[in-house]
Design a protein around this motif. Structure first.
Motif, short mmCIF file in Angstrom:
data_model
loop_
_atom_site.label_atom_id
_atom_site.label_comp_id
_atom_site.label_asym_id
_atom_site.label_seq_id
_atom_site.Cartn_x
_atom_site.Cartn_y
_atom_site.Cartn_z
N GLU A 55 0.84 -1.19 0.00
CA GLU A 55 0.00 0.00 0.00
C GLU A 55 0.88 1.25 0.00
OE1 GLU A 55 -3.16 1.12 -0.35
OE2 GLU A 55 -2.22 3.07 -0.02
N GLY A 63 -10.23 4.67 -0.96
CA GLY A 63 -11.23 5.72 -1.09
C GLY A 63 -12.42 5.59 -0.16
N MET A 224 -12.04 -0.88 -8.59
CA MET A 224 -12.23 0.21 -9.56
C MET A 224 -11.27 0.09 -10.73
SD MET A 224 -14.19 2.64 -10.25
CE MET A 224 -14.03 3.19 -11.95
N GLY A 236 -18.99 5.94 -7.70
CA GLY A 236 -19.12 6.78 -6.51
C GLY A 236 -19.16 5.96 -5.23
O1 48F Z 1 -8.80 3.55 -4.54
P1 48F Z 1 -9.10 2.33 -3.76
O2 48F Z 1 -10.04 2.43 -2.63
O3 48F Z 1 -9.52 1.20 -4.84
P2 48F Z 1 -10.63 0.05 -4.77
O4 48F Z 1 -10.33 -0.94 -3.73
O5 48F Z 1 -11.93 0.84 -4.32
C1 48F Z 1 -12.38 1.97 -5.03
C2 48F Z 1 -13.20 2.83 -4.11
O6 48F Z 1 -12.50 3.20 -2.96
C3 48F Z 1 -13.69 4.10 -4.77
C4 48F Z 1 -14.71 3.83 -5.76
C5 48F Z 1 -16.02 3.31 -5.31
O7 48F Z 1 -16.93 4.03 -6.00
O8 48F Z 1 -14.49 4.06 -6.92
O9 48F Z 1 -12.60 4.82 -5.33
O10 48F Z 1 -10.80 -0.38 -6.17
O11 48F Z 1 -7.74 1.73 -3.18
C6 48F Z 1 -6.61 1.60 -3.99
C7 48F Z 1 -5.38 1.65 -3.10
O12 48F Z 1 -4.24 1.41 -3.89
C8 48F Z 1 -3.19 2.27 -3.46
C9 48F Z 1 -3.90 3.55 -3.06
O13 48F Z 1 -3.12 4.32 -2.16
C10 48F Z 1 -5.18 3.02 -2.43
O14 48F Z 1 -5.06 2.83 -1.04
N1 48F Z 1 -2.25 2.41 -4.57
C11 48F Z 1 -2.47 3.07 -5.74
N2 48F Z 1 -1.40 2.95 -6.54
C12 48F Z 1 -0.48 2.19 -5.86
C13 48F Z 1 -1.03 1.86 -4.60
C14 48F Z 1 0.83 1.71 -6.15
N3 48F Z 1 1.43 1.98 -7.31
N4 48F Z 1 1.47 0.98 -5.21
C15 48F Z 1 0.88 0.71 -4.02
N5 48F Z 1 -0.37 1.13 -3.69
#
Ligand code: 48F
Length: 258
Positions: A55, A63, A224, A236
């Motif tokens: 992370e 998010g 996402m 969202g």
């Molecule tokens: O953005 P994130 O919550 O993705 P998700 O699990 O859920 C999406 C929702 O939160 C929201 C949504 C719902 O409507 O669209 O956005 O698909 O979590 C992604 C995590 O990946 C980390 C970032 O800090 C976040 O905690 N991250 C992103 N790029 C990198 C990373 C990277 N290159 N290396 C490590 N961590």
């Protein structure tokens, strides 16, 4: 007992070093500890896979913290409620089929469940590249996030895994790395990254599960990032699709591994 500052420091460094070396080889490496990445990690670890999640930020949860527009409630649809129940997240039915949770409880419960199931989460580490052998991604290239933020010219380190999951959210960073460095070879209609579409919760939530797939040999996409890669809409502050996607990707990898 008198506390010795040096023992405290050695405990931290040696304890971290042991974990880091241990997880330089894993069954599954997950980029991103948002709801999708942690849920995937939970279901894989529960079945005995050696799972590591990297992370970028100080805190896990992606998010979810701010719910929608800083109102820290998350909405989940009925189909995802069994996963909330499995993590022990309390929810209230707002109206038929719409459940609301406290975002802080949701993140902390999912994180707790994932770690206790046996997945290891490293925070403050960014995935900046992939390792490739014979057209298959075989691991991740890592660096401290702070190094990137300070623009320091310091080389990364690598870890090996049988499978990689891109759970980096809207940025779909692993998919972007593949297109940038290997070419338009994603398992999409054009081989390219298709990009996310505007907000539409109903379609976005359905497509996110459909789009949870292998996108390159050895690499899966969840959450996402799936809609970002395959051109689905964003949705969202409804988060059920993230949990369902995490669970689906875990199942796909478990089936492949059998
Ligand atoms: O953005 P994130 O919550 O993705 P998700 O699990 O859920 C999406 C929702 O939160 C929201 C949504 C719902 O409507 O669209 O956005 O698909 O979590 C992604 C995590 O990946 C980390 C970032 O800090 C976040 O905690 N991250 C992103 N790029 C990198 C990373 C990277 N290159 N290396 C490590 N961590």
């Amino acid at each position: 007992m008198k506390l010795d500052d040096i023992v405290i420091s050695k405990a931290i460094v040696e304890g971290f070093y042991r974990d880091f070396v241990n997880y330089m080889e894993a069954d599954v490496a997950i980029s991103g500890a948002g709801p999708a990445g942690m849920t995937a990690g939970y279901y894989l670890a529960k079945e005995g896979k050696k799972v590591v999640i990297f992370e970028r930020k100080l805190a896990v949860g992606g998010g979810m913290w701010g719910g929608g527009m800083m109102y820290n409630k998350c909405v989940f649809q009925e189909a995802s409620k069994p996963i909330l129940d499995e993590f022990g997240v309390r929810c209230e039915e707002y109206q038929g089929g719409y459940f609301i949770t406290d975002s802080l409880e949701t993140i902390s419960s999912i994180c707790d469940g994932t770690i206790k199931a046996g997945a290891k989460i490293f925070n403050l580490i960014s995935v900046e590249d992939v390792m490739i052998r014979e057209e298959k991604v075989t691991g991740l290239v890592l660096n401290w996030s702070a190094i990137g933020e300070a623009h320091l010219h310091i080389d990364p380190l690598t870890m090996r895994s049988r499978y990689v999951i891109d759970a980096t959210g809207h940025g779909a960073e692993v998919a972007h790395i593949i297109v940038r460095k290997i070419g338009k070879k994603l398992l999409t209609s054009t081989g390219d990254f298709l990009g996310e579409r505007p907000m539409w919760a109903e379609v976005g939530e359905r497509m996110i599960v459909e789009n949870t797939k292998e996108i390159y040999p050895g690499v899966y996409v969840a959450g996402m990032a799936s809609n970002a890669v395959f051109g689905g809409p964003r949705m969202g502050p409804i988060f059920g699709g993230m949990l369902l996607s995490g669970k689906k990707v875990a199942k796909m990898i478990l089936q492949k591994n059998e």
